[in-house]
Design a protein around this motif. Structure first.
Motif, short mmCIF file in Angstrom:
data_model
loop_
_atom_site.label_atom_id
_atom_site.label_comp_id
_atom_site.label_asym_id
_atom_site.label_seq_id
_atom_site.Cartn_x
_atom_site.Cartn_y
_atom_site.Cartn_z
N ALA A 123 28.80 22.95 16.70
CA ALA A 123 27.90 24.07 16.98
C ALA A 123 28.63 25.24 17.64
N ARG A 127 30.87 29.36 15.62
CA ARG A 127 30.75 30.71 16.17
C ARG A 127 31.95 31.57 15.82
N GLN A 133 25.66 34.38 17.24
CA GLN A 133 24.26 34.17 16.83
C GLN A 133 24.18 33.61 15.42
N LYS A 136 23.97 29.80 14.23
CA LYS A 136 22.74 29.00 14.15
C LYS A 136 22.36 28.70 12.69
N ALA A 139 24.47 25.73 11.42
CA ALA A 139 24.06 24.60 12.26
C ALA A 139 22.73 24.04 11.78
N MET A 140 21.81 24.91 11.43
CA MET A 140 20.51 24.45 10.97
C MET A 140 20.57 23.84 9.57
N ASP A 368 23.21 20.72 17.87
CA ASP A 368 22.76 21.96 17.23
C ASP A 368 21.47 22.48 17.87
N SER A 371 22.22 23.94 21.14
CA SER A 371 22.88 25.24 21.07
C SER A 371 21.90 26.39 20.83
N LEU A 372 20.73 26.08 20.28
CA LEU A 372 19.74 27.13 20.04
C LEU A 372 19.22 27.72 21.35
#
Length: 529
Positions: A123, A127, A133, A136, A139-140, A368, A371-372
């Motif tokens: 996660a 980056r 940002q 994400k 990650a999703m 993940d 990390s949000l």
């Protein structure tokens, strides 16, 4: 007691550093690192913080045991068995599985290098390429696939419990199928029971998973040896089973169709571990040395997968002799056996499914989700969210229907999600090795206004590369998953979908490399070495 288990926090990590005076808090250890703590929204990213020397305790045995624990599971067993059911000879099936695993091992070791060198999870690693940002998004994508797998593995574990209880109670759990779900109340109850059993390991963090893997791996190897002994003794030896011809030979039922089956099968074999190829830094960050993660994985993944494939085709071939038909589901097979060994086997099947599910499909998504919203979602909370979403997804996608046929399991599910994950793997490898030469500024990774913030936290080049990598595979997926609704998809797209992971990885790698090379800015510097 190991370093990672000395004083676990609610996030599943050590809050005390063994070997330091009075067991100093991990936060203090991190504070001694240059540029720590981070600023901005990532200031509460303790679960994602670079691992300290005290936390890096995993040796090659732990990685090998981790893979043995993940490989020796029902879903893996069904791969080679499913390929023989599709017409391959036993050796063709074994070699296809082995080749697929050797291929996926390459990005796994390369992406794992970042985890071992910089001590960061997936996660955080994304980056550097997608932005603080934008990270994400991949990650999703990975999390959705992992949640789907979590549901599938939970169904398999629940099925083992269901079979065991029916043996003990004289089929008391048998019953009519529920409307819409098409499974009985007993099957649904066992599915939920297995889901609940896994909550213990979510609460106790990653070290409890390592403990479970380390102790269960040898037990599962013994079980596999016992299964082969049973098959050979019942069927009269190995020779006739391993010499079974392919259905693709001249005069066979599928004459001339080998390559049509081989290429999507190979893509599916790569796709089977494509999720782990991305989130392997979640484990590699705890490696004692870079060599530990590379040697441990190089032994732990391909060797057990090849051996399990041999076991799978031997036993599946034996079922033709013993029962008159090929039985590729080990739970179905076990339910036909008698004696106390059946109960032991089903308990071990339940254990090994839990091992794989927790390690392969829980740890990554938990990171993940954390990390949000680092301030509000701990590792433990992320794990609970993963388990909850997995149940919801399972009700929608119904894993029992996916696993009903090799077409649904291998050629739809495995190939489908490989089309999503291949492009992400390509972008990560290009960014880490070609663009940055393995150099990352870990402090900047936690600074939302730093080097990796790009434009508003998003690297548009990575997003464009991801979209271009995924889109060509979309028509082929729609045709494969919904043939009646998308019957007129041009053949070129169906062909591309056959190589979905490879196509996505290649396209995304080329686009991202070109974008970063010709774009300007501090994050677009191409490494000189």
């Amino acid at each position: 007691m190991t370093a990672a288990g000395a004083g676990a926090t609610e996030d599943g990590f050590a809050d005390r550093a063994p070997g330091l005076p009075f067991g100093l808090p991990l936060a203090w250890v991190l504070s001694t690192r240059p540029g720590w703590p981070p600023s901005g929204a990532f200031a509460s990213s303790l679960p994602h913080a670079p691992t300290s020397t005290a936390q890096r305790t995993w040796r090659r045995y732990h990685f090998a045991a981790l893979w043995v624990g993940m490989v020796m599971n029902i879903a893996s067993y069904m791969l080679a068995a499913g390929l023989t059911e599709q017409g391959m000879s036993p050796w063709q099936a074994v070699l296809t599985v082995l080749l697929g695993n050797l291929i996926v091992l390459v990005p796994m070791l390369l992406i794992g290098h970042a985890g071992a060198k910089h001590g960061i999870p997936y996660a955080v690693l994304v980056r550097s390429s997608f932005g603080t940002q934008g990270a994400k998004l991949p990650a999703m994508l990975r999390t959705i696939v992992a949640c789907g797998w979590y549901g599938i593995q939970t169904w398999l574990g629940g099925s083992a419990i269901y079979t065991l209880l029916n043996i003990l109670t004289g089929n008391a759990l048998h019953g009519a199928a529920l409307p819409f779900l098409d499974i009985s109340v007993g099957q649904l109850a066992c599915f939920l029971v297995f889901w609940a059993l896994q909550i213990y390991f979510i609460v106790h963090g990653t070290d409890s998973i390592r403990w479970l893997e380390s102790w269960s791996a040898p037990i599962k190897i013994v079980m596999c040896i016992a299964l082969v002994w049973w098959a050979t003794s019942k069927a009269g030896g190995l020779g006739s089973m391993l010499s079974a011809p392919s259905q693709f030979v001249a005069g066979g039922k599928k004459e001339g169709l080998f390559w049509v089956t081989f290429w999507p099968s190979l893509t599916a074999m790569v796709g089977f571990w494509a999720t782990l190829a991305l989130n392997i830094p979640d484990f590699a960050r705890f490696a004692k040395t870079q060599r530990d993660q590379m040697v441990g994985q190089s032994i732990g993944l391909p060797v057990p997968m090849a051996l399990l494939s041999v076991i799978s085709v031997v036993v599946t071939s034996a079922t033709v002799v013993i029962y008159g038909k090929a039985i590729w589901d080990p739970i179905d097979l076990t339910s036909r056996m008698t004696g106390i060994g059946v109960g032991i086997a089903l308990v071990i099947l339940t254990l090994d499914t839990m091992c794989c599910n927790l390690a392969a499909n829980l740890v990554g998504p938990a990171y993940d989700f954390s990390s949000l919203w680092p301030k509000g979602i701990s590792y433990r909370a992320g794990g609970m969210i993963t388990a909850t979403i997995a149940i919801a997804i399972a009700i929608v996608m119904m894993p029992w229907k996916i696993l009903a046929t090799t077409q649904g399991y291998i050629f739809t599910w495995l190939v489908c999600y490989s089309a999503l994950l291949g492009p992400v793997a390509g972008i990560l490898m290009v960014d880490y090795f070609l663009i940055r030469g393995t150099r990352l500024d870990t402090r900047e990774l936690f600074d939302e206004r730093g080097e990796y913030s790009y434009t508003g936290g998003w690297n548009i080049g990575a997003v464009v590369a991801l979209v271009i990598g995924v889109l060509p595979n979309l028509p082929g997926f729609l045709h494969t998953a919904f043939p009646a609704s998308f019957a007129n998809v041009p053949s070129i797209f169906n062909t591309l979908y056959t190589y979905a992971w490879f196509v996505g990885l290649a396209l995304a790698s080329i686009v991202y490399s070109a974008w970063m090379k010709f774009s300007r800015g501090p994050s677009a510097r191409v490494a000189s070495a």
